[in-house]
Scaffold this active site. Sequence first.
Site, PDB file in Angstrom:
ATOM      1  N   SER A  33      -5.812   9.414  -3.152  1.00  0.00           N
ATOM      2  CA  SER A  33      -5.070   8.208  -3.522  1.00  0.00           C
ATOM      3  C   SER A  33      -5.787   7.299  -4.507  1.00  0.00           C
ATOM      4  O   SER A  33      -5.170   6.355  -5.009  1.00  0.00           O
ATOM      5  CB  SER A  33      -4.709   7.412  -2.269  1.00  0.00           C
ATOM      6  N   TYR A  36       2.114   1.006   3.239  1.00  0.00           N
ATOM      7  CA  TYR A  36       1.542   1.951   2.280  1.00  0.00           C
ATOM      8  C   TYR A  36       2.514   3.097   2.052  1.00  0.00           C
ATOM      9  O   TYR A  36       2.988   3.728   3.002  1.00  0.00           O
ATOM     10  CB  TYR A  36       0.215   2.487   2.803  1.00  0.00           C
ATOM     11  N   ASN A  76       3.281   6.458  -0.368  1.00  0.00           N
ATOM     12  CA  ASN A  76       2.983   7.461  -1.389  1.00  0.00           C
ATOM     13  C   ASN A  76       4.185   7.735  -2.284  1.00  0.00           C
ATOM     14  O   ASN A  76       4.040   7.959  -3.486  1.00  0.00           O
ATOM     15  CB  ASN A  76       2.539   8.762  -0.724  1.00  0.00           C
ATOM     16  N   GLY A  93      -9.284   6.970  -0.895  1.00  0.00           N
ATOM     17  CA  GLY A  93      -8.436   8.150  -0.928  1.00  0.00           C
ATOM     18  C   GLY A  93      -8.803   9.088   0.204  1.00  0.00           C
ATOM     19  O   GLY A  93      -9.973   9.183   0.578  1.00  0.00           O
TER      20      GLY A  93
END
Length: 383
Positions: free
Chosen positions: A76, A176, A178, A323
């Site tokens: 990430s 959060y 993605n 990440g």
Amino acid sequence: MTGILSTCVPGAMAAQQHDGRTQLQRDTDAITAVGVTGVQARLVTSGGRNMTATSGIADLMDHQTVSQDGYFRIASITKTFVATVILQLAGDGRLSLDDSVARWLPGVVSGNGNDGRAITVRQLLQHTSGIHDDYPDYTSAEDFYQHRYDTYTPEQTVARAMSHHPDFQPGKDWSYDNTGYVLLGMIIDRVTGHPWHEEVRDRIVRPLGLDHTFWPGSSPTLPQPHAETYQRFKAGEPLVDVTEQIGQGTNGEAGLVSTTADLDRFFRALLGGRLLPPAQLAQMKQTTPVNEDFEQLLPGARDGLGLFSRPLSCGGVYWGHEGGDSGWISAAGVTADGRRSVTVSLSGVLAVSADDVQHVEQAESKLVDDALCANPNAEHQGR
């Protein structure tokens, strides 16, 4: 008196530099002590001096030492590169952060209460879109072996999310997400006519000379040197070598491979104002609170646009991103002036329980804080 200073100060500076290296090594060893097979860390001081430390082993078969220049999947942390491209496009007037998602991707975010007309580019960047994240993950060793070479198009990942109702109305909460960065990758493609990773390459990687940062596409292997990474899917089960995989995320939410040296250079350039105009960098640093679960994992974190701030024990904040991907955890942090940075890569994170994860995060956060809070003056003068 002058003679005493000219004799003693260089010795004091050397001692402080030695102390910095010793602390970095101590903090690196502390991470392996809580259940990580290998760690590499790199601190770049305000004077440009590189300090490195490694701990543990690079693989469980040959027990090779961890390379200080090893490649790893940055997961990430890729989001900060994508956000930088989006903000560069905003600075060029090619898009606005207040554009709706539907302005660039009509009809893509729709169904089950999802509405791309009500979500802005800024909300994607800041995880406030409300889009539910139905993200592919490995649930067992068998699942890993069966699916580690699978690939997902951006459209497939977004479609998974669209099969769910939103978690909240756009702008009303934080979670959060993605999928939001998959959409940002798609927007980069629509605005520029090029895939997100090509824009990252041409706008960031090549200008900064990040010679060890790249998008591997569908290749499941890493260049040498690299550490092997391992995962234990359930307590009591044997470790699984998860190094060879395409990775669940390659569409802007994750996907890049890099090194500690390249990530330090990138974050120093970003916070030093070399990648974004002042107005866009200021927008990137406008933060919002994170949710309770994220706060417990990373105390004090606030979310900007592809960039998190966290408080330093010595005062002020630092900026960076973390990440995580099947056995890997990485973190990069840089002081607000962009002059001092640290990157750490963990391979073979053996954490299974929430407490295990918390202990690893605490050890990693301590390394970053200690590195950024060390006395920079002597290091700069002693360059």
